[in-house]
Design a protein around this motif. Structure first.
Motif, mmCIF file in Angstrom:
data_model
loop_
_atom_site.group_PDB
_atom_site.id
_atom_site.type_symbol
_atom_site.label_atom_id
_atom_site.label_comp_id
_atom_site.label_asym_id
_atom_site.label_seq_id
_atom_site.Cartn_x
_atom_site.Cartn_y
_atom_site.Cartn_z
ATOM 1 N N LYS A 67 52.385 39.097 36.161
ATOM 2 C CA LYS A 67 50.841 39.323 36.420
ATOM 3 C C LYS A 67 50.196 38.288 36.985
ATOM 4 O O LYS A 67 50.457 37.185 36.706
ATOM 5 C CB LYS A 67 50.276 39.591 34.995
ATOM 6 N N SER A 78 54.491 46.220 49.987
ATOM 7 C CA SER A 78 53.261 46.302 48.785
ATOM 8 C C SER A 78 52.769 47.533 49.334
ATOM 9 O O SER A 78 52.760 48.130 50.349
ATOM 10 C CB SER A 78 52.028 45.264 49.481
ATOM 11 N N LEU A 136 41.630 41.340 36.005
ATOM 12 C CA LEU A 136 41.928 42.258 37.124
ATOM 13 C C LEU A 136 43.002 41.609 37.953
ATOM 14 O O LEU A 136 42.872 40.536 38.352
ATOM 15 C CB LEU A 136 40.441 42.154 38.237
ATOM 16 N N ASP A 188 52.042 44.839 44.016
ATOM 17 C CA ASP A 188 50.943 45.889 43.669
ATOM 18 C C ASP A 188 49.625 45.496 43.770
ATOM 19 O O ASP A 188 49.241 44.673 42.650
ATOM 20 C CB ASP A 188 51.566 46.668 42.241
ATOM 21 N N LYS A 189 49.112 45.345 44.940
ATOM 22 C CA LYS A 189 47.718 44.822 44.914
ATOM 23 C C LYS A 189 46.402 45.383 44.421
ATOM 24 O O LYS A 189 46.433 46.763 44.571
ATOM 25 C CB LYS A 189 47.372 44.761 46.397
ATOM 26 N N LYS A 190 45.872 44.779 43.339
ATOM 27 C CA LYS A 190 44.694 45.455 42.881
ATOM 28 C C LYS A 190 43.381 44.519 42.928
ATOM 29 O O LYS A 190 42.168 45.010 43.211
ATOM 30 C CB LYS A 190 44.800 45.463 41.312
ATOM 31 N N ASP A 244 47.025 41.509 40.193
ATOM 32 C CA ASP A 244 48.085 42.168 40.975
ATOM 33 C C ASP A 244 49.274 42.168 39.986
ATOM 34 O O ASP A 244 49.398 41.077 38.931
ATOM 35 C CB ASP A 244 48.481 41.225 42.087
ATOM 36 N N ARG A 245 50.292 42.863 40.267
ATOM 37 C CA ARG A 245 51.500 43.049 39.781
ATOM 38 C C ARG A 245 52.672 42.837 40.437
ATOM 39 O O ARG A 245 52.807 43.493 41.597
ATOM 40 C CB ARG A 245 51.700 44.119 38.789
ATOM 41 N N GLU A 254 33.254 48.981 46.101
ATOM 42 C CA GLU A 254 34.309 48.159 45.325
ATOM 43 C C GLU A 254 33.486 47.526 44.201
ATOM 44 O O GLU A 254 33.172 46.302 44.242
ATOM 45 C CB GLU A 254 35.121 47.084 46.206
ATOM 46 N N TYR A 282 33.970 46.603 39.963
ATOM 47 C CA TYR A 282 35.029 46.514 38.626
ATOM 48 C C TYR A 282 34.398 46.063 37.500
ATOM 49 O O TYR A 282 33.470 45.334 37.533
ATOM 50 C CB TYR A 282 36.307 45.539 38.962
#
Ligand SMILES: C[C@@](CO)(OP(=O)(O)O)[C@H](O)COP(=O)(O)OP(=O)(O)OC[C@H]1O[C@@H](n2ccc(N)nc2=O)[C@H](O)[C@@H]1O
Ligand SMILES: Nc1ncnc2c1ncn2[C@@H]1O[C@H](COP(=O)(O)OP(=O)(O)O)[C@@H](O)[C@H]1O
Length: 284
Positions: free
Chosen positions: A6, A55, A37, A90-92, A39-40, A276, A278
């Motif tokens: 993570k 990605s 918050l 996996d971009k968050k 990325d994985r 955007e 969060y």
């Protein structure tokens, strides 16, 4: 075998610039912490001596410009690893946002490949490798809450802030870290934030004091270039956030909120004009 890591985003609770150094970097004093918050990253060994990045995000480079690629290349060269690796990101975390998404991906790659290839690299050595990739990477290797000095790579662990909600909002503006540092002028700052006072606030576990001591001198540059970021800060405060600050070189603005009941009001109020947004917890 697959390895998962993570890569959380960071926020700067305070950031002061002391002076410009002969090597072009700026000597800083920052207190940073991680938010939930992230990325994985998924890493798997390849028999062929190659590094492949993929990605779901269409807007980041997948070649040697990607910080995860650079981290994998560095560790392979330094430890003489002949096998290859496939890394899926996996971009968050929003990109170029002042949240260290790329740096955190690089740090997660160093941690993950250390495990995948059984290299037994110490935490200290991983941080040194990280410093070769970027000023924020050593902090991202260990995470937690820390005072960062030097150009950001000299770390002193600190207590985590009291748990709270963090509302993050990013306007669709691109800000270059190098440009923001380049435009920074010390003499324009009326009141510098204090690492000592923020440290005392963290040690006394006082949420109101943490909110009072928030400060970032790079706001003087980014808010001047993009007045809408100042408007975003004001809106977040008006909607009820307990403390509001721009993270790093921006443009993301975060609000610290102690009461859950206030979070949806702030979140919904911001969503009216900012796509955007969060609402997350601190990673304590
Ligand atoms: C401002 C901060 C605050 O946490 O974060 P971001 O806004 O990028 O997330 C950091 O200092 C950014 O760290 P990072 O993004 O790793 O920077 P680097 O890749 O090392 O450097 C990018 C460029 O920023 C400038 N730079 C960076 C760090 C520093 N202490 N002094 C500088 O002058 C240099 O011009 C450098 O070429
Ligand atoms: N894995 C990555 N994730 C995001 N951005 C990356 C990555 N690798 C390289 N980059 C590049 O790094 C730059 C800074 O991105 P990022 O680390 O998200 O911002 P910041 O330094 O403001 O926190 C962007 O221009 C982006 O194209």
């Amino acid at each position: 075998m697959k390895i998962y890591e993570k890569a959380p985003a960071k926020i700067n609770l305070m950031l002061d610039v002391l002076h410009k150094r002969p090597d072009g970097y700026h000597e800083v004093e920052m207190i940073m912490t991680m938010v939930d918050l992230a990325d994985r990253l998924e890493m798997s060994a390849l028999p062929r001596d190659t590094i492949i990045i993929s990605s779901q995000a269409g807007y980041i480079p997948l070649d040697e410009k990607n910080l995860a690629f650079q981290a994998a290349k560095l560790i392979k060269e330094r430890y003489n690893v002949r096998s290859g690796v496939y890394i899926h990101l996996d971009k968050k975390i929003p990109v170029a946002a002042g949240l260290a998404g790329g740096s955190s991906d690089a740090a997660a790659t160093l941690r993950g490949l250390n495990r995948l290839w059984g290299l037994n690299i110490s935490g200290e050595e991983l941080k040194k490798l990280g410093a070769e990739l970027g000023s924020d990477v050593p902090f991202c290797v260990t995470g937690g809450t820390a005072l960062a000095t030097g150009r950001g790579e000299v770390l002193t662990p600190l207590p985590n802030p009291p748990q709270c909600w963090v509302v993050l909002a990013k306007l669709p503006i691109n800000v270059s870290t190098a440009e923001v540092y380049g435009r920074y002028r010390n003499e324009r700052i009326e009141k510098h934030p204090s690492a000592e006072r923020m440290r005392a606030a963290l040690e006394s576990r006082s949420f109101p004091e943490v909110c009072r001591e928030l400060g970032n001198v790079l706001e003087s540059v980014t808010l001047h270039m993009h007045p809408e970021v100042a408007h975003l800060k004001e809106t977040m405060l008006r909607l009820g956030a307990d403390g509001v600050l721009m993270s790093g070189s921006g443009p993301t603005v975060f609000g610290l909120v102690s009461k859950e009941a206030k979070v949806s009001r702030i979140y919904n109020g911001l969503r009216g004009f900012c796509k955007e947004v969060y609402a997350v917890r601190l990673l304590t």
